[in-house]
Design a protein around this motif. Structure first.
Motif, short mmCIF file in Angstrom:
data_model
loop_
_atom_site.label_atom_id
_atom_site.label_comp_id
_atom_site.label_asym_id
_atom_site.label_seq_id
_atom_site.Cartn_x
_atom_site.Cartn_y
_atom_site.Cartn_z
N UNK A 1 -22.66 -14.97 -57.40
CA UNK A 1 -23.65 -17.03 -56.56
C UNK A 1 -22.67 -17.06 -55.54
N UNK A 2 -23.34 -16.90 -54.26
CA UNK A 2 -22.57 -17.14 -52.95
C UNK A 2 -22.27 -18.51 -53.01
N UNK A 3 -21.70 -19.19 -52.17
CA UNK A 3 -21.09 -20.59 -51.63
C UNK A 3 -22.37 -20.80 -51.38
N UNK A 4 -23.44 -20.13 -50.04
CA UNK A 4 -24.37 -20.88 -49.81
C UNK A 4 -25.41 -21.22 -50.62
N UNK A 5 -25.50 -20.86 -51.55
CA UNK A 5 -26.10 -21.26 -53.16
C UNK A 5 -25.11 -21.88 -54.32
N UNK A 6 -24.22 -22.00 -54.34
CA UNK A 6 -23.20 -22.46 -55.68
C UNK A 6 -23.38 -24.07 -55.16
N UNK A 7 -22.96 -24.46 -53.85
CA UNK A 7 -22.63 -25.90 -53.49
C UNK A 7 -23.78 -26.59 -53.18
N UNK A 8 -25.12 -26.10 -52.80
CA UNK A 8 -25.70 -27.39 -52.71
C UNK A 8 -26.50 -27.98 -54.42
N UNK A 9 -26.49 -26.56 -55.05
CA UNK A 9 -26.86 -27.43 -56.68
C UNK A 9 -25.73 -28.09 -56.70
N UNK B 1 -5.14 -32.74 -55.08
CA UNK B 1 -4.71 -32.43 -53.38
C UNK B 1 -3.20 -31.18 -54.26
N UNK B 2 -3.61 -29.77 -53.46
CA UNK B 2 -2.83 -29.07 -53.51
C UNK B 2 -1.93 -28.72 -51.92
N UNK B 3 -0.74 -28.94 -52.28
CA UNK B 3 -0.45 -29.54 -50.81
C UNK B 3 -1.11 -30.35 -50.02
N UNK B 4 -1.52 -29.36 -48.76
CA UNK B 4 -2.70 -29.95 -47.76
C UNK B 4 -3.83 -29.63 -48.13
N UNK B 5 -4.42 -28.97 -49.03
CA UNK B 5 -5.27 -28.58 -49.18
C UNK B 5 -6.07 -29.51 -50.63
N UNK B 6 -7.45 -29.96 -50.88
CA UNK B 6 -7.80 -30.65 -51.40
C UNK B 6 -9.15 -29.57 -52.26
N UNK B 7 -8.94 -29.32 -53.56
CA UNK B 7 -9.59 -28.83 -54.61
C UNK B 7 -10.60 -29.94 -55.28
N UNK B 8 -11.82 -29.95 -54.58
CA UNK B 8 -12.90 -30.38 -55.83
C UNK B 8 -13.40 -30.12 -56.94
N UNK B 9 -13.24 -30.94 -58.23
CA UNK B 9 -13.42 -30.23 -59.39
C UNK B 9 -14.94 -30.73 -60.22
N UNK C 1 -13.51 -25.60 -60.22
CA UNK C 1 -14.06 -25.71 -58.89
C UNK C 1 -15.20 -25.47 -58.35
N UNK C 2 -15.93 -25.04 -57.40
CA UNK C 2 -16.52 -24.14 -56.85
C UNK C 2 -16.19 -22.43 -57.09
N UNK C 3 -15.09 -22.72 -56.65
CA UNK C 3 -15.04 -20.58 -56.74
C UNK C 3 -14.36 -19.84 -57.84
N UNK C 4 -13.85 -21.09 -59.22
CA UNK C 4 -13.91 -20.48 -60.07
C UNK C 4 -15.23 -20.51 -60.91
N UNK C 5 -15.96 -21.51 -60.68
CA UNK C 5 -17.33 -21.17 -61.35
C UNK C 5 -17.81 -20.33 -61.05
#
Length: 112
Positions: A44-52, A68-76, A26-30
């Motif tokens: 790598x900032x979020x602003x640079x990572x997620x557009x790529x 789904x982790x509890x109420x949160x969604x993690x996108x792998x 997932x993004x933060x892990x990367x």
């Protein structure tokens, strides 16, 4: 830490290389893995990572899985079959680029 100007063009190959081993991330892990591997020299900032990541997903290089982790969604993110070819191309390109930079910055390190 290297400047954003210096690292901007290398982020896509870095992300692809990390994902090339077949594991989903997932993004933060990367971003954290890049920091760890580079001893915090590349951030790598979020602003640079997620557009790529979104661009690569749109191009069919990556596919996603929502967990789904509890109420949160993690996108792998994971490399697609066709994405493996793109990784090979980008890896060859970046290795060639590094060799080319060596011609300018460290010509004494080249074997003749």
């Amino acid at each position: 830490m290297y400047s954003k100007e210096l690292t901007k063009g290398i982020l896509l190959p870095i992300i692809l290389k990390l994902l090339s081993n077949g594991d989903k991330m997932y993004g933060y892990e990367i971003s954290q893995k890049v920091r760890e591997l580079t001893k915090e020299k590349i951030d790598i900032s979020e602003g640079a990572l997620y557009p790529i990541l979104h661009k690569l997903e749109h191009q069919g290089v990556l596919e996603t899985e929502k967990v789904y982790i509890g109420k949160r969604v993690r996108k792998y993110y994971k490399v697609t079959a066709s994405g493996k070819k793109v990784i090979a191309e980008k890896t060859a390109e970046i290795n060639d680029f590094i060799e080319t930079l060596t011609l300018i910055f460290n010509p004494q390190n080249l074997a003749t």
